[in-house]
Scaffold this active site. Sequence first.
Site, mmCIF file in Angstrom:
data_model
loop_
_atom_site.group_PDB
_atom_site.id
_atom_site.type_symbol
_atom_site.label_atom_id
_atom_site.label_comp_id
_atom_site.label_asym_id
_atom_site.label_seq_id
_atom_site.Cartn_x
_atom_site.Cartn_y
_atom_site.Cartn_z
ATOM 1 N N LYS A 283 0.557 3.609 3.707
ATOM 2 C CA LYS A 283 0.046 2.970 2.496
ATOM 3 C C LYS A 283 -0.303 4.035 1.460
ATOM 4 C CE LYS A 283 -3.355 0.137 3.270
ATOM 5 N NZ LYS A 283 -4.681 -0.521 3.391
ATOM 6 N N LYS B 52 -9.264 6.536 9.010
ATOM 7 C CA LYS B 52 -10.054 5.299 9.014
ATOM 8 C C LYS B 52 -11.236 5.493 9.941
ATOM 9 C CE LYS B 52 -9.703 1.116 7.235
ATOM 10 N NZ LYS B 52 -8.954 0.655 6.054
ATOM 11 N N GLY C 28 -15.003 1.967 1.558
ATOM 12 C CA GLY C 28 -15.381 0.738 2.249
ATOM 13 C C GLY C 28 -14.206 0.062 2.919
ATOM 14 N N ASP C 29 -14.519 -0.916 3.718
ATOM 15 C CA ASP C 29 -13.565 -1.852 4.319
ATOM 16 C C ASP C 29 -14.433 -3.063 4.684
ATOM 17 O OD1 ASP C 29 -10.553 -1.774 5.393
ATOM 18 O OD2 ASP C 29 -11.704 -2.803 6.911
ATOM 19 N N THR D 99 -8.265 -4.062 -4.799
ATOM 20 C CA THR D 99 -7.408 -4.516 -3.699
ATOM 21 C C THR D 99 -6.892 -5.924 -3.988
ATOM 22 O OG1 THR D 99 -8.831 -3.205 -2.259
ATOM 23 C CG2 THR D 99 -7.219 -4.619 -1.189
ATOM 24 N N SER E 88 -9.146 4.197 -5.345
ATOM 25 C CA SER E 88 -10.006 5.241 -4.771
ATOM 26 C C SER E 88 -9.498 6.620 -5.180
ATOM 27 C CB SER E 88 -10.014 5.155 -3.246
ATOM 28 O OG SER E 88 -10.921 4.168 -2.797
#
Length: 448
Positions: free
Chosen positions: A116, A128, A167-168, A212, A379
């Site tokens: 990605k 991650k 973040g997620d 997103t 980001s």
Amino acid sequence: MDVSAYIEDVYQEVRRRGPGEAEFHQAATEVLTSLRPVLERHPEYAGSGILERLVEPERQLMFRVPWVDDAGRVRVNRGFRVEFNSALGPYKGGLRFHPSVNLGIVKFLGFEQIFKNALTGMAIGGGKGGSDFDPKGRSDGEVMRFCQSFMTELYRHLGEHTDVPAGDIGVGAREIGFLFGQYKRITNRYESGVLTGKPVGWGGSNVRTEATGYGTVYFAEEMLAGRGHSFDGRRVVVSGSGNVAVYAIEKVHALGGTVVACSDSSGYLVDEDGIDLALLKEVKEVRRERIQAYAEARPTARFSSRGTVYDVPCEVALPCATQNEVRRDDAVALVKHGVLAVAEGANMPCTPEAVEVFREAGVLFGPGKAANAGGVATSALEMQQNASRTTWSFADTEAKLATVMRGIHAECRATAETYGGNAEDYVLGSNVAGFLRVAAAMAAQGVV
Ligand code: GLU
């Protein structure tokens, strides 16, 4: 060389090394399968062990996160950071705080992130992290103490040129604030670029919150345009009701579509008049409640805890909840209702069986690593602003995001056409285009 046998060997080694990491195996096999036509043209990548190195993270961190709850009880969670690949830049990727988080989940997310991030064309590697901590129902004080404990271990592995989390699921502006505060305190450095997703006002970028969701809709818009369609007048279903879903809904409405349903883990909500975004934001972001509260506040809406959001007929579906939420049956229902396009706002929300149903039915399908790359791309824009100590306007930043998404879409099509003869095979296009960028950098940097 027997390319298929070689790819199978690499995959079997992934399974042997990480038994039980089901989601990682799923993500790895999906990418590896796409690479057959690439290795046929570039056998040199097999020779330099690019695949074997790609599937093995450069570094995997697991640590204890002890903290004290409001009742004075000691709690222990597990923290993770998987620094997967730094060929293109510092490790970059979000942190997920959710009870389902385990090493296999973090590895799948980190692996997806490599491709990605490569697709954005920006200088970011893949990583991650997260924890099995559940912020739901926790007070601000508890969340702060958890974040401080988490960062007390993680800070030593981070840096604006080393590893840059964001973040997620379960990690938004509040958590990023607490994490940044602790990093600053421990290191005695105001290092803005060490975390992204900061609030606008102290280093955050305009549009990062929206990016997103907006990006996913831009991507879907491009896919639709390829067949002469648009969002105007279309019925749309969005799964989830978190940050990605909320801003996907906002952008669909701005483009003239109507989002008639969204969901959370307790069920789904149908509002034939179109989801009232102000009310949804109030319920989710201010009150931090379930979507059922929306249905209670609006007479035109109904909430259901039976079936899935995909039972609601629509022309475009945007899965924005979590991995493997769209099962074969959901895909069959979508196709039966005549869905034109599906774009993944979440990471890997469609199971392989669902993707196969879309493929057979000729439904346009935008995989997450392309369709939801707008978040991490913004980001990277935040990192650029931090490095030059400037702030760009909302309009300028959104224009850059739109350009990145259109660029990714065009590159996916061109790559899919070259390697498979079908420009609409976005799965092939995104996997191969991302891989080619990373592989070229890895090959140039030697065996490291
Ligand atoms: N968690 C987001 C993703 O899945 C964003 C990562 C980032 O901004 O670093 O891409």
